[in-house]
Enzyme design. Structure first.
Site, short mmCIF file in Angstrom:
data_model
loop_
_atom_site.label_atom_id
_atom_site.label_comp_id
_atom_site.label_asym_id
_atom_site.label_seq_id
_atom_site.Cartn_x
_atom_site.Cartn_y
_atom_site.Cartn_z
CG HIS A 1 -2.07 -1.27 1.02
ND1 HIS A 1 -3.13 -0.85 0.98
CD2 HIS A 1 -1.79 -2.56 1.20
CE1 HIS A 1 -4.01 -2.07 0.88
NE2 HIS A 1 -3.05 -3.16 1.00
CG ASP B 1 -5.20 2.10 1.64
OD1 ASP B 1 -5.87 1.23 1.01
OD2 ASP B 1 -3.91 1.68 1.78
CD GLU C 1 6.34 -3.82 -10.27
OE1 GLU C 1 7.24 -4.93 -10.06
OE2 GLU C 1 6.07 -3.06 -9.47
CD GLN D 1 -1.68 -12.46 -4.08
OE1 GLN D 1 -1.69 -13.80 -4.01
NE2 GLN D 1 -1.22 -11.89 -3.20
N1 UDP Z 1 9.50 -6.40 -5.53
C1 UDP Z 1 10.78 -6.17 -5.64
N2 UDP Z 1 11.83 -7.06 -5.23
C2 UDP Z 1 11.39 -8.43 -5.21
C3 UDP Z 1 10.04 -8.72 -5.08
C4 UDP Z 1 9.30 -7.68 -5.16
O1 UDP Z 1 11.06 -5.22 -5.90
O2 UDP Z 1 12.29 -9.32 -4.99
C5 UDP Z 1 8.59 -5.59 -5.72
C6 UDP Z 1 7.78 -5.64 -6.87
O3 UDP Z 1 8.41 -5.09 -7.85
C7 UDP Z 1 6.35 -5.10 -6.66
C8 UDP Z 1 6.25 -5.19 -5.03
O4 UDP Z 1 7.62 -5.65 -4.64
O5 UDP Z 1 6.40 -3.55 -6.92
C9 UDP Z 1 5.21 -6.51 -4.99
O6 UDP Z 1 3.83 -6.01 -5.07
P1 UDP Z 1 2.92 -6.91 -5.41
O7 UDP Z 1 1.61 -6.17 -5.34
O8 UDP Z 1 3.10 -7.58 -6.60
O9 UDP Z 1 2.58 -7.87 -4.21
P2 UDP Z 1 2.65 -8.03 -2.68
O10 UDP Z 1 4.07 -7.65 -2.22
O11 UDP Z 1 1.92 -6.63 -2.31
O12 UDP Z 1 1.89 -9.27 -2.21
#
Ligand code: UDP
Length: 471
Positions: free
Chosen positions: A20, A118, A380, A397
């Site tokens: 968030h 949020d 991404e 998801q």
């Molecule tokens: N991410 C990252 N490096 C990693 C794994 C994840 O920078 O090794 C970042 C990814 O680029 C994304 C975020 O962590 O921006 C994960 O967000 P997402 O909404 O996909 O999943 P969440 O972590 O909220 O379950």
């Protein structure tokens, strides 16, 4: 000569959780880059971790109109924040919202033009209204998931919820208008899998989503050309909707469009330090040969599934780069490479604790992404044009992975199955088959955030609307 007009002042209030804060900081950066004054409310714990990264600190210090407002979440800063800490912190923050907003609104030098909150903190709507300050909601999830949450009462009415059992999981859902040809019960947000409709979390999520309509407007990290059916349905309930995503790409687009701006950020707003050795490893791999594996920042995986995934990947014969966070395993302890797979992993695998994901996804050696279908990861990957092999865990998801496999057709959905034979088959299947669809979806996302694109125009409209709010 008249003094220059004072820029509008926006207070941004995210839920204190990595995903968030990450998205809402991008929104904050987009707004402050456009000349708006921002106060970003951040929990002390997250703030401390975020600003350990010099690049993030440097980025925000450079913005003259940006500041953080640090609050406690009611727990000591070094609390491990495991177990039911989430509700403790949530209730604490809820209890201090009124005095916090009162303090911010009362500051004579920074009158508050509006609050962007949020969308799962809707208790703030009445507090802001009592203070006479406009409030806008922001949801970090996909438009399609938001719409599925919104339709939970309708699905209950139609008898589609609760789901009857395993035999019902492939039943096509009719209670989510606009998405009838896509969603099965299996693809609904994970909260819909409960057998008891009085489940508190189901109730909570449903109420928060319906309450969003009481805010003055809603901002979504989405793209009209990717989630059109859900977005047009949401607009019938919340006409004042701004779809301005993909935020990470939009931010880069705006920054690079201005000659005086700082260089586009390569870092996400991550709480972890990325291990860049994986980029050197990728540099040595052939083009489009590697499957990148990451399940985001919070999911934990059980040892059985972890081992099946590992065997499946090794058996596929593909190269892979896998992010195994120190806290990845549900049972605790390190996610060590299974003994019998050490040699094969050393030959064609690379394992890191945290990767610079955006950079990885744009690397020429990366062919596909085995993902948990978190919304940021999905966007991404879309922008990078990489096909996805989806293995969703929870929340939105399940919906996102269905968008990937059946709406955009840019990958495969492995949902609810974790078996080495299936992983092997799908790891091979995701390589190469989706190039044309992937390029088309990437083009749509990129066009949206280019000057004159839908997300670009929607952000301009949001900024104009904020400027027209009187303080
Ligand atoms: N991410 C990252 N490096 C990693 C794994 C994840 O920078 O090794 C970042 C990814 O680029 C994304 C975020 O962590 O921006 C994960 O967000 P997402 O909404 O996909 O999943 P969440 O972590 O909220 O379950």
């Amino acid at each position: 000569m008249d003094p220059p007009p004072v820029p509008p002042h926006i207070v941004i209030f995210p839920l204190a959780a990595q995903g968030h804060v990450n998205s809402m900081l991008k929104l904050a950066e987009l707004l402050t880059f456009s000349g708006l004054r921002i106060t970003f409310i951040n929990s002390e714990h997250i703030h401390h971790r975020l600003l350990q990264h010099a690049d993030i600190q440097a980025r925000f210090v450079a913005y003259p109109y940006f500041r953080f407002k640090i609050i406690s979440d009611g727990l000591p800063i070094d609390h491990p924040r495991t177990g039911n800490h989430f509700m403790t912190a949530f209730n604490y923050v809820k209890s201090i919202t009124k005095p916090l907003f009162e303090e911010l609104v009362a500051a004579p030098d920074r009158p508050v033009t509006c609050i962007i909150v949020d969308g799962i903190l809707t208790f703030t709507i009445d507090v802001a209204r009592d203070l006479g300050v406009p409030i806008i909601a922001f949801r970090t999830i996909s438009a399609s998931s938001f719409w599925a949450y919104f339709c939970i009462p309708r699905m209950i009415e139609k008898g589609e919820l609760p789901i009857k059992g395993d035999e019902d999981m492939d039943h096509i859902v009719t209670g989510v208008p606009g998405m009838q040809d896509i969603l099965r019960c299996r693809d609904l947000p994970s909260v819909c899998r409960v057998s008891d409709l009085s489940d508190w979390f189901l109730q909570y999520v449903t109420t928060q989503t319906l309450q969003t309509a009481r805010a003055r407007a809603l901002i979504l990290n989405s793209v009209d050309q990717l989630e059109g059916p859900a977005i047009s349905q949401i607009r019938t309930h919340i006409p004042n909707l701004y779809t301005i995503g993909p935020l990470h790409s939009h931010l880069k687009s705006r920054l690079s469009s201005s000659p005086s701006s700082p260089p586009p950020p390569s870092a996400s707003n991550s709480l972890w330090e990325a291990d860049r050795s994986c980029i050197s490893w990728l540099d040595e791999q052939p083009p489009k040969s590697v499957i990148y594996v990451s399940f985001g920042s919070v999911t934990t995986i059980n040892r059985h599934d972890f081992t099946e995934l590992w065997h499946g990947l090794v058996n596929s014969g593909r190269r892979f780069l896998w992010v195994v966070r120190p806290d990845s395993l549900a049972e605790g302890g390190p996610g060590a490479v299974p003994e019998e797979l050490r040699e094969a992993t050393a030959e064609r695998g690379c394992v890191v604790g945290w990767a610079p994901q955006e950079e990885v996804l744009h690397h020429g050696a990366v062919a596909a992404f085995l993902t948990h279908s978190g919304w940021n990861s999905t966007l991404e990957s879309v922008v990078a044009g990489k096909p996805m092999l989806c293995w969703p865990f929870f929340a939105d998801q399940q919906v996102n992975s269905r968008l990937v496999s059946h709406a955009w057709k840019v990958g495969l959905d492995m949902k609810d199955v974790c078996d080495r034979v299936v992983v092997e088959r799908m790891a091979n299947g995701v390589m190469g088959e989706f190039a044309a669809a992937g390029a088309d979806v990437a083009r749509r996302a990129r066009e949206a955030v280019s000057e004159g694109g839908s997300s670009w125009d929607n952000l301009d409209r949001l900024i104009e609307d904020i400027r027209s709010m009187r303080t």
